[in-house]
Design a protein around this motif. Structure first.
Motif, PDB file in Angstrom:
ATOM      1  N   ARG A 171       0.857  -1.186   0.000  1.00  0.00           N
ATOM      2  CA  ARG A 171       0.000   0.000   0.000  1.00  0.00           C
ATOM      3  C   ARG A 171       0.887   1.228   0.000  1.00  0.00           C
ATOM      4  O   ARG A 171       2.098   1.125   0.214  1.00  0.00           O
ATOM      5  CB  ARG A 171      -0.966   0.005   1.190  1.00  0.00           C
ATOM      6  CG  ARG A 171      -0.333  -0.070   2.552  1.00  0.00           C
ATOM      7  CD  ARG A 171      -1.408  -0.301   3.621  1.00  0.00           C
ATOM      8  NE  ARG A 171      -0.903  -0.208   4.975  1.00  0.00           N
ATOM      9  CZ  ARG A 171      -0.293  -1.181   5.635  1.00  0.00           C
ATOM     10  NH1 ARG A 171      -0.094  -2.355   5.034  1.00  0.00           N
ATOM     11  NH2 ARG A 171       0.116  -1.015   6.875  1.00  0.00           N
ATOM     12  N   SER A 172       0.313   2.403  -0.225  1.00  0.00           N
ATOM     13  CA  SER A 172       1.133   3.595  -0.379  1.00  0.00           C
ATOM     14  C   SER A 172       1.905   3.901   0.893  1.00  0.00           C
ATOM     15  O   SER A 172       1.483   3.530   2.005  1.00  0.00           O
ATOM     16  CB  SER A 172       0.256   4.797  -0.737  1.00  0.00           C
ATOM     17  OG  SER A 172      -0.503   5.224   0.378  1.00  0.00           O
ATOM     18  N   GLU A 175      -0.179   5.729   3.466  1.00  0.00           N
ATOM     19  CA  GLU A 175      -1.077   4.855   4.229  1.00  0.00           C
ATOM     20  C   GLU A 175      -0.314   4.100   5.302  1.00  0.00           C
ATOM     21  O   GLU A 175      -0.798   3.928   6.432  1.00  0.00           O
ATOM     22  CB  GLU A 175      -1.776   3.884   3.281  1.00  0.00           C
ATOM     23  CG  GLU A 175      -2.773   4.539   2.340  1.00  0.00           C
ATOM     24  CD  GLU A 175      -3.315   3.568   1.322  1.00  0.00           C
ATOM     25  OE1 GLU A 175      -4.536   3.615   1.061  1.00  0.00           O
ATOM     26  OE2 GLU A 175      -2.538   2.752   0.776  1.00  0.00           O
ATOM     27  N   THR A 178       0.633   6.600   8.120  1.00  0.00           N
ATOM     28  CA  THR A 178      -0.531   6.971   8.925  1.00  0.00           C
ATOM     29  C   THR A 178      -0.951   5.834   9.840  1.00  0.00           C
ATOM     30  O   THR A 178      -1.168   6.034  11.047  1.00  0.00           O
ATOM     31  CB  THR A 178      -1.703   7.370   8.017  1.00  0.00           C
ATOM     32  OG1 THR A 178      -1.321   8.498   7.224  1.00  0.00           O
ATOM     33  CG2 THR A 178      -2.936   7.730   8.835  1.00  0.00           C
ATOM     34  N   GLY A 179      -1.058   4.631   9.290  1.00  0.00           N
ATOM     35  CA  GLY A 179      -1.565   3.507  10.065  1.00  0.00           C
ATOM     36  C   GLY A 179      -0.586   2.938  11.068  1.00  0.00           C
ATOM     37  O   GLY A 179      -0.991   2.463  12.134  1.00  0.00           O
ATOM     38  N   SER A 191      -0.906  14.854   8.273  1.00  0.00           N
ATOM     39  CA  SER A 191      -1.456  14.308   7.030  1.00  0.00           C
ATOM     40  C   SER A 191      -0.569  14.675   5.851  1.00  0.00           C
ATOM     41  O   SER A 191       0.204  15.633   5.912  1.00  0.00           O
ATOM     42  CB  SER A 191      -2.871  14.844   6.802  1.00  0.00           C
ATOM     43  OG  SER A 191      -2.880  16.265   6.794  1.00  0.00           O
TER      44      SER A 191
END
Length: 449
Positions: A171-172, A175, A178-179, A191
């Motif tokens: 995934r990017s 992502e 963030t996760g 963000s």
């Protein structure tokens, strides 16, 4: 988001800090500036100056943090390392094939020792939208230096590291960050793109009191090098992470590893270096860890003093002019006004037989082996400068160097000598009963030259 808890700093300290921030905003002609200090794992004090949005806490206004993003990128890489998915000595091509930098190692790219170009090819990535790795069109020209020869700051290298993370995670990079990093640390207001309330990037005219809007966009594959937006509250949380409050995102030992600079002698009284995704500065007896950041329209800084347990940050919406030493200056002000009260010393068991502690000699040079808190040993010069290191327990009764000259080396303790990296330390200078390399002249010490 609620305003941070009221400051626990003394009123006199707060005034000293505010005076420094106010002068930095005025003298640097920064349209808006937010600065603060970190203590006890939170934003303990902050102040905003200039044109800030009305009706919202200053600490909840987003600013671009530029290259501080690299610290977050490094954390995503080190999580993979700690999971056993990669090794810092792995060549890039093992996990990200098809680039001209495939023979450079992951560790070299993390510490800017990979010889990768400072910037990605094509148009200035900080002011134009970006695309995929394939669209960069990397060539051998992006190998600007041999690997492991010298420090060369590389935004491109961190773009490649972010792409490596994306490929391994499926995934990017945004992502993943963030996760796995931002949300677990409680940085919900950080963000890849601005989220209101957010400052507007500005360039300030060099000769007139005028400003010009700066562009903002998605940098694509280069985003891990400098795209994140962050609030003062969230940046303080990243500072607390660097101070050791890791929330399980990384182990404290891995964060310590991040702060060890590469390619310099860390025993020198003044130096600047780079660890794994963090800058490291030393001036006399203080070592600061953190990162500066810049993107068109924004400047930022985050620095922590791990010994003092404090941090400081600064966020401004200007392309240039803001005092780059503001955060470090706030740390110095805080240390002078409210120095840390250290924990009381208490006895603890010796990790070795106390009989082996005390003076030892490397040739004629006196050293001392001490037990230090945490179940560690310390070997250093006695009464004069000397090579010094701490040691942690290793396998089979050995000890392994943690830092200094003997980092990574194995210490073996015998009754009559210490064996360390081919050096033999003896109880008296060149003790003839110990296995001194080259043996000891049978005639012993004598007054003749």
């Amino acid at each position: 988001m609620p305003e941070p808890l009221p400051s626990t700093l003394l009123p006199t300290t707060q005034r000293t800090l505010l005076a420094r921030v106010a002068r930095a905003q005025r003298d640097g002609r920064v349209p808006s500036l937010i600065a603060g200090v970190v203590r006890d794992s939170r934003l303990a004090w902050h102040a905003g100056r200039g044109a800030l949005p009305d009706g919202v806490p200053a600490s909840d206004v987003q600013y671009r943090i530029g290259s501080i993003t690299k610290t977050v990128c490094a954390v995503t890489v080190l999580r993979l390392r700690d999971e056993g998915r990669l090794d810092l000595d792995d060549r890039l091509e093992v996990h990200l094939p098809g680039t001209p930098l495939g023979d450079r190692t992951i560790g070299q790219l993390l510490s800017h020792l990979g010889g990768a170009g400072a910037e990605s090819p094509g148009r200035w990535w900080e002011r134009t939208p970006g695309g995929s790795l394939e669209e960069l069109g990397l060539t051998d020209a992006d190998r600007v230096l041999p690997s492991a020869r010298r420090f060369h700051y590389s935004n491109l290298g961190f773009g490649l590291l972010g792409e490596l993370v994306a490929r391994l995670r499926g995934r990017s990079w945004a992502e993943v960050a963030t996760g796995e990093v931002l949300l677990p640390l409680g940085m919900a207001r950080t963000s890849p793109r601005p989220q209101e309330p957010a400052a507007r990037g500005r360039a300030v005219h060099p000769w007139a009191e005028l400003t010009l809007p700066e562009p903002e966009h998605d940098a694509g594959v280069m985003a891990p090098a400098g795209q994140l937006w962050c609030t003062a509250t969230d940046l303080a949380r990243l500072g607390a992470f660097l101070l050791g409050d890791t929330a399980g995102v990384l182990s404290p030992a891995t964060v310590e590893e991040m702060t060890l600079p590469a390619g310099i002698d860390p025993s020198s009284p003044v130096w600047a270096g780079y660890g794994l995704g963090v800058q490291v500065l030393r001036a006399e007896d203080r070592v600061l860890v953190g990162h500066g950041g810049s993107m068109p329209g924004f400047l930022a800084g985050l620095w922590v003093d791990r010994e003092e347990g404090t941090g400081a940050l600064a966020l401004g919406n200007t392309t240039s002019g803001m005092d780059s030493g503001l955060a470090a200056g706030l740390l110095a002000d805080l240390r002078a006004a409210e120095p840390r009260i250290v924990d009381a010393w208490v006895p603890e068991p010796s990790p070795v037989d106390p009989a082996v502690l005390g003076p030892w000699f490397w040739g004629p040079s006196p050293y001392v082996l001490r037990a230090v808190p945490g179940g560690l040993l310390h070997l250093g010069g006695l009464g004069r400068p000397g090579r010094a290191s701490r040691f942690r327990p290793g396998p089979d009764g050995t000890w392994v160097g943690l830092d200094g000259y003997f980092a990574g080396e194995t210490l073996r303790i015998a009754a009559d000598h210490l064996d360390l990296a081919t050096f033999v330390f003896t109880r008296t200078p060149y003790d003839p009963v110990a296995p001194v390399p080259g043996d000891v002249d049978a005639a012993g010490w004598r007054p003749t030259p």
